[in-house]
Design a protein around this motif. Structure first.
Motif, PDB file in Angstrom:
ATOM      1  N   VAL A 505       0.878  -1.215  -0.080  1.00  0.00           N
ATOM      2  CA  VAL A 505       0.025   0.094  -0.036  1.00  0.00           C
ATOM      3  C   VAL A 505       0.777   1.171  -0.162  1.00  0.00           C
ATOM      4  N   ALA A 506       1.786   1.279   0.657  1.00  0.00           N
ATOM      5  CA  ALA A 506       2.856   2.371   0.813  1.00  0.00           C
ATOM      6  C   ALA A 506       3.447   2.628  -0.546  1.00  0.00           C
ATOM      7  N   ILE A 507       4.007   1.620  -1.184  1.00  0.00           N
ATOM      8  CA  ILE A 507       4.565   1.824  -2.435  1.00  0.00           C
ATOM      9  C   ILE A 507       3.498   2.321  -3.420  1.00  0.00           C
ATOM     10  N   VAL A 508       2.423   1.767  -3.294  1.00  0.00           N
ATOM     11  CA  VAL A 508       1.473   2.431  -4.308  1.00  0.00           C
ATOM     12  C   VAL A 508       0.891   3.723  -4.303  1.00  0.00           C
ATOM     13  N   PHE A 509       0.725   4.022  -3.005  1.00  0.00           N
ATOM     14  CA  PHE A 509       0.270   5.348  -2.534  1.00  0.00           C
ATOM     15  C   PHE A 509       1.540   6.527  -2.702  1.00  0.00           C
ATOM     16  N   PHE A 510       2.516   6.408  -2.301  1.00  0.00           N
ATOM     17  CA  PHE A 510       3.642   7.239  -2.394  1.00  0.00           C
ATOM     18  C   PHE A 510       4.340   7.162  -3.623  1.00  0.00           C
ATOM     19  N   GLY A 511       4.291   6.221  -4.508  1.00  0.00           N
ATOM     20  CA  GLY A 511       4.678   6.290  -5.881  1.00  0.00           C
ATOM     21  C   GLY A 511       3.705   7.000  -6.499  1.00  0.00           C
ATOM     22  N   TYR A 512       2.492   6.993  -6.583  1.00  0.00           N
ATOM     23  CA  TYR A 512       1.606   7.641  -7.071  1.00  0.00           C
ATOM     24  C   TYR A 512       1.662   9.228  -6.907  1.00  0.00           C
ATOM     25  N   LEU A 513       2.010   9.522  -5.676  1.00  0.00           N
ATOM     26  CA  LEU A 513       2.302  11.007  -5.246  1.00  0.00           C
ATOM     27  C   LEU A 513       3.698  11.469  -6.036  1.00  0.00           C
ATOM     28  N   ILE A 514       4.682  10.550  -5.907  1.00  0.00           N
ATOM     29  CA  ILE A 514       5.895  11.116  -6.414  1.00  0.00           C
ATOM     30  C   ILE A 514       5.675  11.224  -7.981  1.00  0.00           C
ATOM     31  N   ILE A 515       4.679  10.331  -8.715  1.00  0.00           N
ATOM     32  CA  ILE A 515       4.570  10.726 -10.340  1.00  0.00           C
ATOM     33  C   ILE A 515       3.854  12.002 -10.278  1.00  0.00           C
ATOM     34  N   GLU A 516       2.771  12.105  -9.432  1.00  0.00           N
ATOM     35  CA  GLU A 516       1.648  13.290  -9.645  1.00  0.00           C
ATOM     36  C   GLU A 516       2.512  14.497  -9.226  1.00  0.00           C
ATOM     37  N   VAL A 517       3.165  14.561  -8.300  1.00  0.00           N
ATOM     38  CA  VAL A 517       3.759  15.775  -7.627  1.00  0.00           C
ATOM     39  C   VAL A 517       5.046  15.996  -7.591  1.00  0.00           C
ATOM     40  N   ALA A 518       6.032  15.116  -7.161  1.00  0.00           N
ATOM     41  CA  ALA A 518       7.502  15.462  -7.109  1.00  0.00           C
ATOM     42  C   ALA A 518       7.881  15.506  -8.511  1.00  0.00           C
TER      43      ALA A 518
END
Length: 521
Positions: A505-518
């Motif tokens: 869950v952590a990989i999916v959630f923060f992976g999405y944020l990295i792609i969308e934000v960072a």
């Protein structure tokens, strides 16, 4: 507040002896321990002070340095489990076991000062903010809070605190996972955060913040501060004492770190999104109040504001109960050396909470300016005076009583003096703008080492260390399942599955944020 009082009254039926009052009879489930860890971490500081800083500076400044979730995990799995293995009811129990009653008294006094200071700054600051929002007087808000805290804390002890903490988490979830996403959506989505706001000021996405513009050294220093502080925070480490077994501790730590990181990340992104909607909120600390009043249905908004009140209550109730325990169990019972019955122990613990409540109420009502300075350094006292001693007590058999006392007292004084010279009087700045807690912690460790080398080592403390090291952390848990090995294997496998699930869950959630934000900033 009425709900918390009812819960406090209800759980009194579980209070049969002092063990029930101090550690809820070691019957804490995964749900309850997760709830109390989460509520203890997500304090009023999260929803008021840091929210205001995020609103003015951008989300990375505290998403990067707010490493308290790592410290909380260490408090549970490192500090807490080691203390739990000894059957400790409070943290000073370990100090007396390793180094004698005089060290326990010194550590308890420092603990009480830190607890009261840390609780007061949140209670007073929140009282000022909420009195302005509700129209009720500051004095009434403070009296109301203290009254409610004393009612359910005195009645139900640790049972009441942990149960009400878990109930409070419902309001935290509404504030972070419902109101914050609404703010992001109304601001125009994540594209606004990475587009228009980033174009307005690229420093909104820097670790140092747009308004503060702090160097990297400051960010690293804050990471270290939160990590060390939370690892030694008594209201976190001692939460493990109430758990049924080690599996509950491990599962609760996993759920806590997953929920807290997701909730805080979404909340601070929502707070930052509000800047695009209304860049003129003053004071910035009330940004969650503004979101609750202006962006969502009043029913949901009410839960959001209740989340702030719950954050205040959860932190303050913990402060009250542990400061009360420190006065009764760790000072009165040790200094008086009286043999108390179970009923008398519970009564003294309740009296201790009342004394702490009166002290905090009197100081809070007087609103002295100095209390804000006290609150600024009180939390760090645990990092500079308690953490080095705990680590030495866990791992070094040659540490002496004189070294422990020197480290606790010297470390605390060095931080207070250094903090005042740097941040109070502005006489100089530390290299790379690191927080004063870092050199103070190093000084505290140095005192432990050098004083141990030159002072006399009592053989009793070496014997105590050897006895402690002979106790395996999982002994108690293994004994619980000795007649049912199948259940032991089942618990182990379920804990392992949870660890893998949390990681995915952590990989999916923060992976999405990295792609969308960072990657778009």
């Amino acid at each position: 507040m009425a709900l918390y009082i009812i819960a406090g009254i209800y759980v009194t039926k579980f209070i049969k002896n002092s063990n029930d009052f101090y550690v809820m009879g070691n019957r804490g489930s995964t749900l309850l321990i997760t709830g109390t860890l989460l509520a203890s971490l997500l304090s009023a500081t999260t929803f008021l002070g840091i929210a205001g800083i995020t609103y003015e500076n951008g989300p990375p400044i505290f998403l990067i340095v707010f490493t308290s979730w790592f410290g909380t995990v260490l408090a549970a799995l490192y500090t807490g489990r080691k203390l739990r293995a000894l059957g400790s009811k409070t943290m000073p129990d370990f100090l007396e076991y390793r180094f004698g009653s005089s060290v326990r008294v010194a550590g308890t006094i420092i603990m009480i000062v830190g607890l009261i200071g840390y609780g007061l700054i949140q209670l007073m600051g929140a009282g000022l903010v909420l009195s302005g929002v509700t129209g009720l007087s500051y004095e009434l808000m403070i009296i109301l809070f203290v009254g409610v805290l004393l009612i359910f804390g005195i009645l139900g002890g640790m049972w009441a605190v942990i149960v009400t903490d878990t109930i409070m988490c419902i309001t935290f979830i509404v504030a972070t996972l419902i109101i914050a996403p609404v703010a992001i959506n109304q601001a125009g989505g994540l594209e606004t955060l990475t587009g228009s706001l980033a174009a307005e000021n690229p420093l909104y996405w820097s670790a140092g913040g747009a308004a503060m513009e702090m160097p990297v050294g400051w960010s690293i220093g804050q990471m270290v501060l939160w990590l060390l502080f939370m690892t030694a925070a008594p209201w976190l480490a001692t939460r493990t004492f109430s758990a049924k077994n080690d599996f509950v501790v491990m599962k609760s730590a996993l759920w806590m770190i997953l929920l807290s990181t997701i909730m805080v990340t979404i909340f601070y992104l929502g707070v930052f999104a509000v800047r695009a909607i209304n860049p003129g909120i003053q004071p910035a600390d009330i940004v969650l109040v503004w979101m609750s009043e202006n962006l969502v249905h009043p029913l949901i908004g009410g839960f959001g504001i209740a989340g702030i009140m719950a954050a205040i209550l959860s932190t303050s109730s913990t402060i009250f109960i542990f400061a009360g325990f420190a006065l009764s169990r760790d000072l009165y019972e040790r200094i008086s050396k009286k043999q108390l019955s179970e009923r008398e122990k519970v009564a003294k613990a309740r009296i201790g909470q009342m004394v702490v409540g009166v002290v905090m109420l009197v100081i809070g009502l007087s609103q002295p300016v100095s209390i804000y300075w006290i609150g600024a350094w009180s939390g760090a006292l645990f990092a500079v005076s308690w953490l080095p001693v705990l680590i030495a007590g866990f791992h070094w058999k040659f540490v002496t009583k004189a070294a422990v006392l020197s480290s606790m007292i010297g470390g605390a004084l060095s931080y207070i003096i250094l903090y005042q010279m740097v941040d109070g009087w502005g006489l100089f700045t530390l290299p790379f703008h690191v927080d004063p807690v870092i050199p103070s912690v190093l000084f505290s460790f140095a005192l432990l080492y050098f004083v141990s080398k030159v002072s006399k080592l009592d053989q009793q403390y070496i014997d105590n260390f050897r006895k402690y090291k002979s106790i395996a952390l999982n002994d108690e848990t293994i004994k619980q399942f000795k007649d049912n090995p199948e259940a032991l294997i089942k618990e182990y496998r379920s804990t392992r599955r949870l660890a893998f699930g949390v990681s995915i869950v952590a990989i999916v959630f923060f992976g999405y944020l990295i792609i969308e934000v960072a990657l778009k900033v």
